[in-house]
Design an enzyme around this catalytic site. Structure first.
Site, PDB file in Angstrom:
ATOM      1  CB  SER A 101     -15.530  18.396   1.598  1.00 44.23           C
ATOM      2  OG  SER A 101     -15.079  18.730   2.894  1.00 44.23           O
ATOM      3  NE  ARG A 137     -17.163  12.774   8.312  1.00 44.45           N
ATOM      4  CZ  ARG A 137     -15.989  12.592   7.762  1.00 44.45           C
ATOM      5  NH1 ARG A 137     -15.469  11.376   7.704  1.00 44.45           N
ATOM      6  NH2 ARG A 137     -15.311  13.598   7.279  1.00 44.45           N
ATOM      7  CG  LEU A 183      -2.477  10.000   3.484  1.00 47.85           C
ATOM      8  CD1 LEU A 183      -3.497  10.732   4.337  1.00 47.85           C
ATOM      9  CD2 LEU A 183      -1.420  10.963   2.997  1.00 47.85           C
ATOM     10  NE  ARG A 231     -12.408   8.447   9.079  1.00 48.72           N
ATOM     11  CZ  ARG A 231     -12.577   9.586   8.400  1.00 48.72           C
ATOM     12  NH1 ARG A 231     -12.169  10.739   8.905  1.00 48.72           N
ATOM     13  NH2 ARG A 231     -13.171   9.573   7.223  1.00 48.72           N
ATOM     14  N   GLY A 284       0.844  -1.194   0.000  1.00 46.50           N
ATOM     15  CA  GLY A 284       0.000   0.000   0.000  1.00 46.50           C
ATOM     16  C   GLY A 284       0.875   1.237   0.000  1.00 46.50           C
ATOM     17  CG  LEU A 301      -6.704  13.163   5.444  1.00 45.66           C
ATOM     18  CD1 LEU A 301      -6.697  14.554   4.814  1.00 45.66           C
ATOM     19  CD2 LEU A 301      -6.381  12.132   4.400  1.00 45.66           C
TER      20      LEU A 301
END
Lengths: 253, 647
Positions: free
Chosen positions: B284, B337, B43, B442, B40, B448
């Site tokens: 976003s 969320r 990030l 989350r 992978g 990130l």
């Protein structure tokens, strides 16, 4: 809507390719261009034929993987858009659409519409970075960057590395791609120490990979999905000349 | 299987420092003798490979895309959190830690979350030094914005392309190491299995996607940083290639899998347009800073809006229900969320939904444009507005956007201890692929942060510790000649041949879509015992049908995207069942996991801390055998669980 597609088919790098014609009876105008190709592939699989290989991943216009030349234009007729963000409502019922891969010697075809763009990675490996060891950075606010400079760097950094600029250029030049990275890093205070070394190394890598020179046609910028302006190439040329001149008198980097 | 989370002793704020001091080190001149495999290049993987290469280890990095720069971290839009307190609004490491634990509905491991908050500042420093062009104020200093689930402005951003810029930062660091010869990059390679020697992960089997060749790679340890499994739903905001294969194959070789049912449904995505859809596009969450979410008050108006016989701008103020502002006045449109998604679903279930399908709510910028002017809104969200218009054909400056929740992120993942090591010694999992930091939900701008924390600031220490413990005599001892490689390679080859030999009638994509429909229906925003049991039975039947009827055209020894897809779908068909089992076992509601049997009178999730304050950890027991459940108890010493209220 009903569509006729002429798609470039090529088994591999060793064989010759040709355009094959396919007809799609029912495509929703809300579909994206790649969803239309999904439909084609489902149809081909159902008919026992080999589906068309094409590169794609994020399908939201940011990863830079999708790379189709549509009716002769990289990423298709709309400006500032990747293929994955192109929607079928842009076309008309009954249209014939020609789909080809990126065409440039430094991007050899792997299969059908899939090309090898690792030459872009090689340019980046030569100098597309600021040498900073993990953990050795100073506090982020200790280097103020004037907003116009930061905005300019961001404009340059928006490049997604798709290669449309190369595909559109009659010289297969990678100047727009290279200049975007050089402009981003060379304009920021953090990137100044390696400014000269960077531009010389990246231009050198670009030449070694077989990309052509820029002759100021501007096709690259016209097809760029992120609308990277031609000024970036001017900045690259300026930095390159400065670095070249310096290198006559002193060791660079 | 015995779970040892290896959380260091001592006060929360000193655990990481103490642990770092106690860890084994590898002498710089010995590092080159060790070979680290990183799967992978997002990030977490990209940052780890670059950092380890820079330290002097020999690193091999693998990605399925044509370049490491394309990993799906690139698509993150909104931002990255850090406890810098540059805004002087009361932020601190402790507050970021607390918000994250609370935001995760008290299902995350305190010690890991604290460490995440602790290293968050260093991430911003690192990225700025790499040349990441974060947004700035006129004075030249960094700008911040606020994000869901927080009352401080701690989010750093680069227009709407923060993930892209952070990934390109990691990619530039990785490119530098590749150029220096410290990292060998394998593009267009997919890991298909992990190889264990004497119980330790010592290599992988990968397929070269261009030639189809099955390759062996041996190393001293393996990192999987292969992202989440959101594509089990077929439609998600993930990239087309995102898959669970590396994580799931590791699970089948003995790496326990934690909390697979914890998935995040993001509230602000563009609604589904029809059957031919291949993915969902996220808008976003930062849009919720200025956009107001509403539906009409009555079903008649909703009907008119759905058919287009009424313009949303003509709906009078008193006929609109700004339901998030009404239900959660202190957080309003910035409610977390899971809560926002559920509220949108409830509105649509009540017949108040808009969009032609009835599955959509408005995100309206009318008031913000009136207040701040179109130019300001354009500066803040210009590219997002353009993207919306490009996809839907509507102009959001003139008519409100329509949004609907979609699968976005998976909090569950491979179980790891404090060192990010899985239950297979020498196998590490980082970023979205592991489970540790986000609990049951989350918060925005935390993914990130976690990916980069794992890659830049955790793995470089803990991998050194593992290798140091193994000792220099073990370095490079295992080679691809080991008989263990023969066996695993044979498994991989057999499976590929089996897929190609079925020659059935139905495409892998069709199976994937059917699986996705099942999971969305029964293991999506609302789950019930009855539904989950039904889903498990149906997934088993679907899997059986897949292995009887899938049609995989082409050959094994060429670029064959259908073969790749079939392999990934085969794994999703097994993994989907595990997910439903976990959701069935977790007989409570928490975060993104909403069991309809457990809700308060006004429809909020009802957690059960007495019985379910644990990580659900699954151990593979064999093909078509029920997996074994293990429980890692969660102790909250500092952030005491309370009812998570955003009212």
């Amino acid at each position: 809507m009903k569509l006729t597609l002429k798609v470039w088919r090529q088994k591999n790098n060793q064989t010759l390719g040709r355009l094959e014609t396919y007809v799609l009876e029912e495509v929703s105008e809300d579909s994206s261009f790649l969803e239309m190709l999904d439909i084609l592939n489902e149809q081909l699989i159902a008919d026992g034929q080999t589906p068309v290989a094409f590169d794609h991943d994020c399908r939201e216009g940011i990863c830079g993987m999708c790379s189709l030349t549509i009716n002769g234009i990289p990423h298709g007729p709309d400006g500032g858009t990747t293929v994955c963000q192109l929607h079928m409502r842009r076309f008309n019922d009954g249209d014939t659409i020609t789909i080809e891969p990126w065409r440039a010697r430094p991007f050899p075809i792997i299969k059908d519409l899939v090309t090898d763009r690792s030459s872009f990675d090689h340019i980046m490996q030569a100098g597309g970075f600021i040498s900073v060891r993990t953990g050795s950075a100073i506090d982020a606010n200790e280097i103020p960057v004037p907003k116009p400079v930061a905005d300019y760097a961001m404009d340059a950094a928006a490049c997604i590395g798709c290669g449309a600029c190369v595909a559109a250029c009659k010289n297969a030049s990678a100047m727009l791609f290279t200049s975007a990275k050089v402009a981003q890093l060379n304009s920021l205070p953090q990137g100044k120490p390696e400014k000269d070394r960077r531009v010389l190394a990246m231009v050198n890598a670009m030449d070694e990979a077989g990309f052509g020179s820029c002759t100021n046609y501007g096709e690259c910028s016209a097809v760029c999905p992120k609308e990277i302006p031609l000024d970036m190439i001017a900045k690259l040329n300026r930095d390159y000349i400065v670095a070249q001149t310096k290198s006559i008198f002193t060791k660079v980097g | 299987m015995k779970l040892d989370s290896k959380i260091p002793a001592g006060p929360l704020s000193e655990k990481w420092s103490n642990h770092k001091f106690k860890m084994k080190l590898v002498n710089p001149s010995n590092r080159r003798k060790y070979h680290v495999i990183v799967v992978g290049s997002g990030l977490a993987g990209g940052a780890a490979a670059a950092s380890l290469g820079e330290m002097g280890y020999k690193v091999s990095c693998f990605c399925y895309q044509d370049s490491p720069r394309r990993a799906h971290s690139i698509a993150a839009q909104g931002g990255i959190n850090a406890a810098k307190n540059y805004q002087n609004d009361g932020d601190s490491v402790h507050r970021l830690f607390y918000d994250t634990v609370k935001g995760g509905d008290y299902r995350a491991r305190e010690a890991n979350v604290y460490r995440l908050a602790e290293v968050s500042s260093a991430i911003i420093d690192q990225c700025v030094a790499q040349g990441v062009p974060f947004a700035r104020e006129y004075g030249g200093l960094l700008a911040n914005r606020s994000f869901g689930g927080a009352q401080v402005a701690r989010t750093f951003y680069a227009r709407g392309q923060t993930g892209q810029q952070l990934l390109l930062g990691a990619y530039s660091a990785l490119s530098r190491q590749i150029g220096l010869g410290q990292v060998k990059m394998y593009n267009r390679h997919e890991m298909l299995d992990v190889v264990k020697v004497d119980g330790h992960a010592k290599g992988i089997i990968a397929r070269n996607l261009v030639t189809g060749q099955i390759e062996r790679h041996a190393g001293d340890c393996v990192v999987i940083a292969t992202g989440g499994y959101g594509n089990v739903f077929f439609l998600s905001t993930n990239a087309q290639g995102c898959n669970v294969t590396a994580a799931y194959r590791s699970y089948k070789r003995g790496a326990a899998f934690a909390n697979p049912c914890f998935t995040q449904i993001h509230p602000t995505c563009i609604p589904v347009h029809g059957d031919q859809q291949s993915k969902l596009t996220l808008m976003s969450e930062s849009l919720r800073n200025d956009g107001r979410i509403w539906v009409p008050n009555d079903t008649e108006t909703a009907k008119k809006l759905r058919t287009g016989s009424m313009n949303p701008n003509d709906v009078p103020e008193d006929a609109r229900d700004y339901f998030l502002e009404r239900k959660y006045p202190s957080f309003g449109n910035l409610a977390p969320r899971d809560i926002s998604s559920r509220a949108a679903k409830e509105a649509c279930d009540a017949g108040l939904g808009v969009a032609s399908t009835g599955l959509g709510v408005y995100l309206d910028f009318r008031d913000a444009i009136k207040r701040d002017g179109e130019q300001t809104i354009k500066e803040r969200y210009g590219n997002l507005f353009d993207m919306y218009q490009c996809i839907t054909g509507d102009n959001p400056y003139q008519v409100p956007m329509m949004i609907y929740p979609a699968v976005h992120y998976t909090m569950g993942g491979v179980w790891v201890d404090y060192n990010l090591e899985t239950t297979i010694p020498g196998l590490f999992a980082a970023g979205e692929a592991n489970f540790s930091d986000h609990g049951a939900n989350r918060l925005g701008a935390s993914a990130l942060m976690q990916g980069l924390a794992d890659g830049y600031f955790v793995l470089p220490y803990t991998i050194g510790n593992y290798l140091g413990e193994q000792g220099i005599a073990a370095a490079g001892k295992v080679t691809t000649d080991a008989p263990e490689f023969d066996a695993v390679e044979k498994d991989v080859r057999d499976r590929t041949e089996r897929l190609l030999a079925i020659k059935g009638k139905t495409s892998a994509r069709t199976f994937h879509k059917r699986l996705g429909d099942l999971i969305w229906e029964y293991c999506g925003m609302a789950r019930s015992k009855e539904g989950l049991e039904k889903a498990i039975a149906e997934i088993q039947a679907l899997r059986e049908e897949f292995w009887r009827d899938v049609r995989v055209p082409g050959e094994a020894d060429e670029l064959n995207p259908e073969l790749e897809r079939a392999g990934r779908v085969a794994d999703f068909l097994e993994f989907g069942e595990l997910m439903c089992r976990d959701a069935l076992m977790r007989d409570e509601s928490c975060g993104g996991h909403f069991r309809v049997e457990h809700q308060t009178e006004d429809g909020e999730a009802k957690r059960d801390d007495i019985n379910f304050s644990f990580v659900g950890v699954w151990e593979f027991k064999g093909e078509n055998v029920e997996p074994a459940l293990h429980r890692e108890a969660l102790d909250f010493e500092v952030a005491k669980p309370s009812v998570r209220s955003y009212k």
